[in-house]
Write a protein that holds these residues in place. Sequence first.
Motif, PDB file in Angstrom:
ATOM      1  N   TYR A 110      -1.956 -10.758   8.092  1.00 14.93           N
ATOM      2  CA  TYR A 110      -1.499 -11.974   7.411  1.00 14.93           C
ATOM      3  C   TYR A 110      -0.185 -11.687   6.679  1.00 14.93           C
ATOM      4  O   TYR A 110       0.771 -12.462   6.762  1.00 14.93           O
ATOM      5  N   LEU A 111      -0.132 -10.566   5.964  1.00 18.82           N
ATOM      6  CA  LEU A 111       1.082 -10.203   5.228  1.00 18.82           C
ATOM      7  C   LEU A 111       2.251  -9.909   6.175  1.00 18.82           C
ATOM      8  O   LEU A 111       3.401 -10.170   5.834  1.00 18.82           O
ATOM      9  N   ALA A 112       1.959  -9.373   7.354  1.00 22.82           N
ATOM     10  CA  ALA A 112       3.017  -9.116   8.338  1.00 22.82           C
ATOM     11  C   ALA A 112       3.687 -10.423   8.759  1.00 22.82           C
ATOM     12  O   ALA A 112       4.899 -10.461   9.003  1.00 22.82           O
ATOM     13  N   ASN A 113       2.925 -11.494   8.821  1.00 22.88           N
ATOM     14  CA  ASN A 113       3.497 -12.801   9.176  1.00 22.88           C
ATOM     15  C   ASN A 113       4.322 -13.405   8.048  1.00 22.88           C
ATOM     16  O   ASN A 113       5.141 -14.291   8.287  1.00 22.88           O
ATOM     17  N   GLN A 114       4.114 -12.957   6.811  1.00 24.42           N
ATOM     18  CA  GLN A 114       4.827 -13.493   5.650  1.00 24.42           C
ATOM     19  C   GLN A 114       6.030 -12.637   5.246  1.00 24.42           C
ATOM     20  O   GLN A 114       6.904 -13.105   4.525  1.00 24.42           O
ATOM     21  N   ALA A 115       6.071 -11.377   5.675  1.00 21.33           N
ATOM     22  CA  ALA A 115       7.067 -10.410   5.188  1.00 21.33           C
ATOM     23  C   ALA A 115       8.464 -10.660   5.750  1.00 21.33           C
ATOM     24  O   ALA A 115       8.622 -11.041   6.906  1.00 21.33           O
ATOM     25  N   ILE A 116       9.450 -10.377   4.895  1.00 21.57           N
ATOM     26  CA  ILE A 116      10.870 -10.465   5.273  1.00 21.57           C
ATOM     27  C   ILE A 116      11.551  -9.202   4.775  1.00 21.57           C
ATOM     28  O   ILE A 116      11.390  -8.804   3.624  1.00 21.57           O
ATOM     29  N   PHE A 152     -12.918 -12.914   1.862  1.00 24.48           N
ATOM     30  CA  PHE A 152     -13.799 -12.033   2.639  1.00 24.48           C
ATOM     31  C   PHE A 152     -13.158 -11.631   3.967  1.00 24.48           C
ATOM     32  O   PHE A 152     -13.821 -11.574   4.995  1.00 24.48           O
ATOM     33  N   TRP A 153     -11.853 -11.366   3.914  1.00 29.05           N
ATOM     34  CA  TRP A 153     -11.133 -10.847   5.076  1.00 29.05           C
ATOM     35  C   TRP A 153     -11.238  -9.332   5.091  1.00 29.05           C
ATOM     36  O   TRP A 153     -11.324  -8.681   4.049  1.00 29.05           O
ATOM     37  N   SER A 154     -11.132  -8.755   6.271  1.00 26.25           N
ATOM     38  CA  SER A 154     -11.081  -7.298   6.393  1.00 26.25           C
ATOM     39  C   SER A 154      -9.696  -6.823   5.954  1.00 26.25           C
ATOM     40  O   SER A 154      -8.740  -7.616   5.910  1.00 26.25           O
ATOM     41  N   PRO A 155      -9.546  -5.528   5.637  1.00 24.99           N
ATOM     42  CA  PRO A 155      -8.212  -5.024   5.272  1.00 24.99           C
ATOM     43  C   PRO A 155      -7.156  -5.288   6.353  1.00 24.99           C
ATOM     44  O   PRO A 155      -6.026  -5.671   6.032  1.00 24.99           O
ATOM     45  N   LEU A 156      -7.513  -5.112   7.622  1.00 27.61           N
ATOM     46  CA  LEU A 156      -6.530  -5.347   8.696  1.00 27.61           C
ATOM     47  C   LEU A 156      -6.147  -6.812   8.816  1.00 27.61           C
ATOM     48  O   LEU A 156      -4.987  -7.127   9.103  1.00 27.61           O
ATOM     49  N   LYS A 157      -7.088  -7.712   8.607  1.00 27.95           N
ATOM     50  CA  LYS A 157      -6.744  -9.138   8.654  1.00 27.95           C
ATOM     51  C   LYS A 157      -5.776  -9.469   7.526  1.00 27.95           C
ATOM     52  O   LYS A 157      -4.836 -10.245   7.713  1.00 27.95           O
ATOM     53  N   LYS A 195      -1.255  -9.986  -5.335  1.00 25.14           N
ATOM     54  CA  LYS A 195       0.044 -10.544  -5.709  1.00 25.14           C
ATOM     55  C   LYS A 195       1.036  -9.403  -5.880  1.00 25.14           C
ATOM     56  O   LYS A 195       0.662  -8.280  -6.183  1.00 25.14           O
ATOM     57  N   GLY A 196       2.294  -9.725  -5.646  1.00 19.38           N
ATOM     58  CA  GLY A 196       3.357  -8.736  -5.761  1.00 19.38           C
ATOM     59  C   GLY A 196       4.130  -8.626  -4.459  1.00 19.38           C
ATOM     60  O   GLY A 196       3.953  -9.425  -3.534  1.00 19.38           O
ATOM     61  N   LYS A 197       5.010  -7.619  -4.403  1.00 17.90           N
ATOM     62  CA  LYS A 197       5.797  -7.391  -3.193  1.00 17.90           C
ATOM     63  C   LYS A 197       4.856  -7.082  -2.037  1.00 17.90           C
ATOM     64  O   LYS A 197       3.879  -6.345  -2.184  1.00 17.90           O
ATOM     65  N   ILE A 198       5.167  -7.625  -0.895  1.00 16.79           N
ATOM     66  CA  ILE A 198       4.305  -7.454   0.277  1.00 16.79           C
ATOM     67  C   ILE A 198       4.193  -5.988   0.655  1.00 16.79           C
ATOM     68  O   ILE A 198       3.101  -5.502   0.971  1.00 16.79           O
ATOM     69  N   SER A 199       5.284  -5.242   0.604  1.00 16.24           N
ATOM     70  CA  SER A 199       5.245  -3.827   0.984  1.00 16.24           C
ATOM     71  C   SER A 199       4.322  -3.035   0.057  1.00 16.24           C
ATOM     72  O   SER A 199       3.597  -2.134   0.506  1.00 16.24           O
ATOM     73  N   GLU A 200       4.308  -3.372  -1.228  1.00 21.19           N
ATOM     74  CA  GLU A 200       3.417  -2.687  -2.167  1.00 21.19           C
ATOM     75  C   GLU A 200       1.952  -3.047  -1.914  1.00 21.19           C
ATOM     76  O   GLU A 200       1.065  -2.191  -2.001  1.00 21.19           O
ATOM     77  N   THR A 201       1.693  -4.308  -1.585  1.00 19.44           N
ATOM     78  CA  THR A 201       0.329  -4.740  -1.284  1.00 19.44           C
ATOM     79  C   THR A 201      -0.185  -4.070  -0.017  1.00 19.44           C
ATOM     80  O   THR A 201      -1.337  -3.632   0.040  1.00 19.44           O
ATOM     81  N   VAL A 202       0.667  -3.954   0.995  1.00 16.81           N
ATOM     82  CA  VAL A 202       0.266  -3.296   2.244  1.00 16.81           C
ATOM     83  C   VAL A 202      -0.036  -1.820   1.988  1.00 16.81           C
ATOM     84  O   VAL A 202      -1.042  -1.296   2.486  1.00 16.81           O
ATOM     85  N   HIS A 235      -1.815 -14.191  -2.525  1.00 19.60           N
ATOM     86  CA  HIS A 235      -2.805 -14.810  -1.656  1.00 19.60           C
ATOM     87  C   HIS A 235      -4.202 -14.323  -2.003  1.00 19.60           C
ATOM     88  O   HIS A 235      -4.371 -13.255  -2.593  1.00 19.60           O
ATOM     89  N   VAL A 236      -5.177 -15.127  -1.640  1.00 21.54           N
ATOM     90  CA  VAL A 236      -6.568 -14.796  -1.894  1.00 21.54           C
ATOM     91  C   VAL A 236      -7.201 -14.382  -0.570  1.00 21.54           C
ATOM     92  O   VAL A 236      -7.145 -15.113   0.412  1.00 21.54           O
ATOM     93  N   SER A 237      -7.773 -13.199  -0.579  1.00 22.10           N
ATOM     94  CA  SER A 237      -8.497 -12.712   0.597  1.00 22.10           C
ATOM     95  C   SER A 237      -9.914 -13.261   0.523  1.00 22.10           C
ATOM     96  O   SER A 237     -10.703 -12.864  -0.324  1.00 22.10           O
TER      97      SER A 237
END
Length: 151
Positions: free
Chosen positions: A118-124, A109-114, A71-78, A105-107
């Motif tokens: 996913y976050l790239a599709n949500q980011a603005i 059992f996704w890989s870090p790249l997945k 949770k948090g800003k997408i750029s910080e999570t990435v 969002h809840v991962s």
Amino acid sequence: LNLFPLIGQEFVKIELSTPTLPDDDKFKGEFFIYKMSQRFKISDREIGYSLSFMSKEAIVDMNKKLSKTFKGKISETVTQLITSPEGLESSKPANVEETLNATKHVSNFWSPLKNINYLANQAINAKQSPTFLFFENTNGLNFLSLNSLIG
């Protein structure tokens, strides 16, 4: 092959440059050899092989599955997914464009790249552009919008 036996656990360091570009633009990388194939004859006493290799981050991504809430800003999570021990554990420079929106969002059992994709599709970004990409170039790992790449 008999002087340097490859058993599939070796790393190769590569440094590539273009004569017309400055030395600062050299591509440097360390890669893991995972396959040797295509034996071919170079001359009567020389034989060549094709080596397949991948980055350390790709190996980490293939072997790590995350079950965690982000949770948090997408750029910080990435940024966290790129550099932290729970993510790609990369020491390469990370160029992450600031995002306006936050998410939770809840991962599952996704890989870090997945997770990053996913976050790239949500980011603005600040210009309200939802066109983020994650890629690597000579400057390191990048999480940028198409707007920042074009202009």
